[in-house]
Design a protein around this motif. Structure first.
Motif, PDB file in Angstrom:
ATOM      1  N   PRO A   1       0.820  -1.227   0.000  1.00 61.10           N
ATOM      2  CA  PRO A   1       0.000   0.000   0.000  1.00 61.10           C
ATOM      3  C   PRO A   1       0.849   1.271   0.000  1.00 61.10           C
ATOM      4  CG  PRO A   1      -0.855  -1.592   1.572  1.00 61.10           C
ATOM      5  CD  PRO A   1       0.468  -2.110   1.124  1.00 61.10           C
ATOM      6  N   TYR A   2       1.968   1.254   0.743  1.00 59.48           N
ATOM      7  CA  TYR A   2       2.866   2.412   0.764  1.00 59.48           C
ATOM      8  C   TYR A   2       3.450   2.655  -0.623  1.00 59.48           C
ATOM      9  CZ  TYR A   2       7.068   5.176   1.709  1.00 59.48           C
ATOM     10  OH  TYR A   2       8.047   6.131   1.680  1.00 59.48           O
ATOM     11  N   TRP A   3       3.876   1.588  -1.293  1.00 59.04           N
ATOM     12  CA  TRP A   3       4.435   1.696  -2.649  1.00 59.04           C
ATOM     13  C   TRP A   3       3.403   2.239  -3.629  1.00 59.04           C
ATOM     14  CZ3 TRP A   3       2.760  -1.935  -6.497  1.00 59.04           C
ATOM     15  CH2 TRP A   3       3.421  -1.802  -7.728  1.00 59.04           C
ATOM     16  N   LEU A   4       2.167   1.788  -3.517  1.00 56.50           N
ATOM     17  CA  LEU A   4       1.117   2.273  -4.411  1.00 56.50           C
ATOM     18  C   LEU A   4       0.902   3.773  -4.257  1.00 56.50           C
ATOM     19  CD1 LEU A   4      -1.582  -0.551  -4.108  1.00 56.50           C
ATOM     20  CD2 LEU A   4      -0.344   0.086  -6.182  1.00 56.50           C
ATOM     21  N   GLU A   5       0.850   4.246  -3.016  1.00 54.79           N
ATOM     22  CA  GLU A   5       0.542   5.655  -2.766  1.00 54.79           C
ATOM     23  C   GLU A   5       1.735   6.567  -3.026  1.00 54.79           C
ATOM     24  OE1 GLU A   5      -2.441   6.806  -2.214  1.00 54.79           O
ATOM     25  OE2 GLU A   5      -3.164   4.751  -2.375  1.00 54.79           O
ATOM     26  N   GLU A   6       2.935   6.129  -2.728  1.00 51.90           N
ATOM     27  CA  GLU A   6       4.114   6.996  -2.813  1.00 51.90           C
ATOM     28  C   GLU A   6       4.867   6.876  -4.140  1.00 51.90           C
ATOM     29  OE1 GLU A   6       4.772   9.239  -0.586  1.00 51.90           O
ATOM     30  OE2 GLU A   6       3.069   8.578   0.647  1.00 51.90           O
ATOM     31  N   TYR A   7       4.732   5.759  -4.819  1.00 50.38           N
ATOM     32  CA  TYR A   7       5.483   5.551  -6.051  1.00 50.38           C
ATOM     33  C   TYR A   7       4.575   5.550  -7.281  1.00 50.38           C
ATOM     34  CZ  TYR A   7       9.504   4.160  -3.203  1.00 50.38           C
ATOM     35  OH  TYR A   7      10.551   4.138  -2.307  1.00 50.38           O
ATOM     36  N   ILE A   8       3.493   4.782  -7.219  1.00 48.03           N
ATOM     37  CA  ILE A   8       2.664   4.598  -8.408  1.00 48.03           C
ATOM     38  C   ILE A   8       1.695   5.749  -8.622  1.00 48.03           C
ATOM     39  CG2 ILE A   8       1.035   3.062  -9.574  1.00 48.03           C
ATOM     40  CD1 ILE A   8       3.915   2.023  -9.292  1.00 48.03           C
ATOM     41  N   ARG A   9       0.945   6.130  -7.601  1.00 46.98           N
ATOM     42  CA  ARG A   9      -0.070   7.180  -7.787  1.00 46.98           C
ATOM     43  C   ARG A   9       0.512   8.487  -8.329  1.00 46.98           C
ATOM     44  NH1 ARG A   9      -5.291   8.075  -5.917  1.00 46.98           N
ATOM     45  NH2 ARG A   9      -5.259   6.353  -4.427  1.00 46.98           N
ATOM     46  N   PRO A  10       1.627   9.012  -7.786  1.00 49.55           N
ATOM     47  CA  PRO A  10       2.126  10.288  -8.302  1.00 49.55           C
ATOM     48  C   PRO A  10       2.910  10.189  -9.614  1.00 49.55           C
ATOM     49  CG  PRO A  10       3.462   9.574  -6.442  1.00 49.55           C
ATOM     50  CD  PRO A  10       2.365   8.567  -6.583  1.00 49.55           C
ATOM     51  N   GLN A  11       3.348   9.001  -9.998  1.00 47.88           N
ATOM     52  CA  GLN A  11       4.252   8.886 -11.147  1.00 47.88           C
ATOM     53  C   GLN A  11       3.649   8.194 -12.361  1.00 47.88           C
ATOM     54  OE1 GLN A  11       7.953   7.089  -9.899  1.00 47.88           O
ATOM     55  NE2 GLN A  11       8.078   8.337  -8.054  1.00 47.88           N
ATOM     56  N   ARG A  12       2.624   7.396 -12.175  1.00 49.79           N
ATOM     57  CA  ARG A  12       2.069   6.622 -13.281  1.00 49.79           C
ATOM     58  C   ARG A  12       0.656   7.072 -13.584  1.00 49.79           C
ATOM     59  NH1 ARG A  12       5.312   1.893 -13.396  1.00 49.79           N
ATOM     60  NH2 ARG A  12       4.212   1.306 -15.301  1.00 49.79           N
ATOM     61  N   LYS A  13       0.148   6.643 -14.752  1.00 51.43           N
ATOM     62  CA  LYS A  13      -1.216   6.992 -15.131  1.00 51.43           C
ATOM     63  C   LYS A  13      -2.210   6.351 -14.173  1.00 51.43           C
ATOM     64  CE  LYS A  13      -2.363   6.864 -19.446  1.00 51.43           C
ATOM     65  NZ  LYS A  13      -2.713   8.271 -19.708  1.00 51.43           N
ATOM     66  N   ARG A  14      -3.375   6.976 -14.081  1.00 54.31           N
ATOM     67  CA  ARG A  14      -4.377   6.482 -13.129  1.00 54.31           C
ATOM     68  C   ARG A  14      -4.833   5.072 -13.490  1.00 54.31           C
ATOM     69  NH1 ARG A  14      -9.889   9.667 -11.166  1.00 54.31           N
ATOM     70  NH2 ARG A  14     -10.662   8.007  -9.803  1.00 54.31           N
ATOM     71  N   THR A  15      -4.907   4.768 -14.794  1.00 53.96           N
ATOM     72  CA  THR A  15      -5.293   3.414 -15.192  1.00 53.96           C
ATOM     73  C   THR A  15      -4.308   2.392 -14.659  1.00 53.96           C
ATOM     74  OG1 THR A  15      -4.159   3.859 -17.294  1.00 53.96           O
ATOM     75  CG2 THR A  15      -6.550   4.090 -17.262  1.00 53.96           C
ATOM     76  N   THR A  16      -3.019   2.741 -14.653  1.00 50.71           N
ATOM     77  CA  THR A  16      -2.000   1.842 -14.115  1.00 50.71           C
ATOM     78  C   THR A  16      -2.190   1.658 -12.619  1.00 50.71           C
ATOM     79  OG1 THR A  16      -0.428   2.549 -15.814  1.00 50.71           O
ATOM     80  CG2 THR A  16       0.479   1.449 -13.867  1.00 50.71           C
ATOM     81  N   TYR A  17      -2.443   2.770 -11.912  1.00 48.27           N
ATOM     82  CA  TYR A  17      -2.659   2.677 -10.463  1.00 48.27           C
ATOM     83  C   TYR A  17      -3.862   1.788 -10.156  1.00 48.27           C
ATOM     84  CZ  TYR A  17      -4.051   3.903  -5.740  1.00 48.27           C
ATOM     85  OH  TYR A  17      -4.429   3.831  -4.423  1.00 48.27           O
ATOM     86  N   VAL A  18      -4.943   1.960 -10.884  1.00 47.27           N
ATOM     87  CA  VAL A  18      -6.157   1.164 -10.637  1.00 47.27           C
ATOM     88  C   VAL A  18      -5.873  -0.318 -10.838  1.00 47.27           C
ATOM     89  CG1 VAL A  18      -8.479   0.672 -11.492  1.00 47.27           C
ATOM     90  CG2 VAL A  18      -7.757   3.039 -11.160  1.00 47.27           C
ATOM     91  N   LYS A  19      -5.136  -0.645 -11.914  1.00 47.50           N
ATOM     92  CA  LYS A  19      -4.819  -2.061 -12.180  1.00 47.50           C
ATOM     93  C   LYS A  19      -3.915  -2.628 -11.092  1.00 47.50           C
ATOM     94  CE  LYS A  19      -1.836  -3.189 -15.362  1.00 47.50           C
ATOM     95  NZ  LYS A  19      -1.186  -3.441 -16.669  1.00 47.50           N
TER      96      LYS A  19
END
Length: 379
Positions: free
Chosen positions: A77-95
């Protein structure tokens, strides 16, 4: 016995234990932003001090040093919020979030980062394959590998064990885009459907579903007969949202004449709907909307496509497969591969050539007919 040496403020401290070993403590940053005290040990003062200096160096560089190895249920969950959400497209975060929530945390969440083994990863792959499919297991494998790669960069673990486990093999789905006659049959059957202009764009321009539904009137130039694809409409959990295109680049596509009349009809039809609804109209500038101006649910576009396909007695294909058909027709017409790549919005020409082009039986027969001419026996 070596005399105790003093360290500067903030650099921790070292002392000798009763059992003869040396012990040190340093306050270090945690992945969640807090600071905690970490204890180190050494057989000699020099060994302990070397470990202390390494912790101080990481602290000054802003690298988190967990006092204990984080569990995957904490790190993911920490990786998703700190790495993926701010740096990748929202579709990537959702997947990624979906795979984390449904598979990775339930199956591996209790394991700590440093204690995760290849056997754990193999069992996860087998379980996900049994619960869902090999394709889903392959995606879960990819998400976990990406998460642990980030942990390696942060020096939380020394190696990424997921890289040692091969992803499950997925047999490619056999694709058979519609022939030219089948495509014309579909267009004829869809002519009276309200979403007929959307299907024309999908077939003639190879637009993705989200690109069709994210198209704005400001991006349609009737005078120059061009269409600019810059946004896409996606479903993310409970929300419909607009995002940039898949490769984050806008592309301008010349519009063939067969698309102009349906688009003009759509603009007129939408103007009549706006007049009927009045102040309740949701003005968002989209080309394709509901009767009240709201964005169209992507699944509803696909449902209409399947309904028309069935009513016309055509082989069932995905709406996305119209991109394959578009590419094949363009190649059959002699369009250069680079031009086809730009029209479809691919970032690499290899994708266009290897995935989105198909050779039908007529083309194979025509190609092999040359053998009669080339290998004809001399007289």
């Amino acid at each position: 016995m070596a005399a105790r040496k003093r360290n500067p403020n903030g650099a921790g401290s070292i002392w000798q234990r009763k059992d003869g070993r040396w012990e040190g403590r340093v306050y270090v940053p945690q992945p969640d932003g807090t600071r905690k005290r970490k204890t180190i040990y050494g057989a000699t003062w020099e060994e302990c001090d070397e470990k202390r200096q390494e912790l101080v160096r990481r602290d000054r560089q802003g690298i988190p040093t967990p006092t204990r190895s984080a569990k995957l249920s904490e790190w993911l969950p920490y990786w998703l919020e700190e790495y993926i959400r701010p740096q990748r497209k929202r579709t990537t975060y959702v997947k990624y979030e979906m795979h984390t929530r449904l598979y990775l945390v339930p199956l591996l969440g209790s394991r700590r980062l440093e204690s995760l083994t290849t056997a754990n990863v193999r069992r996860m792959i087998s379980t996900v394959t049994a619960q869902a499919s090999a394709a889903t297991a392959k995606e879960a494998h990819s998400v976990l590998r990406t998460a642990l790669t980030a942990a390696c960069r942060e020096e939380l673990i020394s190696r990424n064990v997921v890289q040692l486990v091969p992803a499950p093999r997925v047999e490619p789905r056999e694709l058979r885009p519609w022939s030219l006659d089948e495509t014309l049959t579909f267009l004829e059957a869809a002519r009276r459907d309200p979403l007929y202009p959307a299907f024309v764009l999908a077939i003639a321009l190879g637009l993705r579903r989200g690109e069709i539904l994210g198209l704005h009137w400001r991006d349609v130039d009737f005078d120059r007969r061009t269409l600019t694809v810059r946004t896409t409409l996606n479903r993310g959990g409970k929300d419909l949202y607009l995002d940039s295109t898949k490769n984050r680049r806008a592309r301008v596509i010349p519009v063939p004449l067969m698309c102009v009349a349906p688009l003009r009809w759509q603009r007129l039809r939408q103007a009549n709907q706006r007049a009927e609804v009045g102040s309740k109209w949701h003005d968002n500038g989209l080309v394709f909307t509901t009767r009240s101006g709201l964005p169209i649910e992507p699944r509803n576009l696909y449902r209409s496509f399947l309904r028309i396909t069935e009513s016309a007695g055509l082989p069932q294909v995905r709406l996305h497969d119209t991109r394959h058909g578009c590419a094949s027709l363009l190649f059959a017409a002699g369009v250069a591969p680079r031009t086809v790549m730009e029209i479809l919005g691919h970032s690499q020409i290899a994708v266009t050539m290897n995935v989105y082009t198909h050779v039908n039986d007529d083309h194979r027969r025509e190609a092999m007919s040359h053998m009669d001419r080339l290998l004809k026996r001399r007289r």
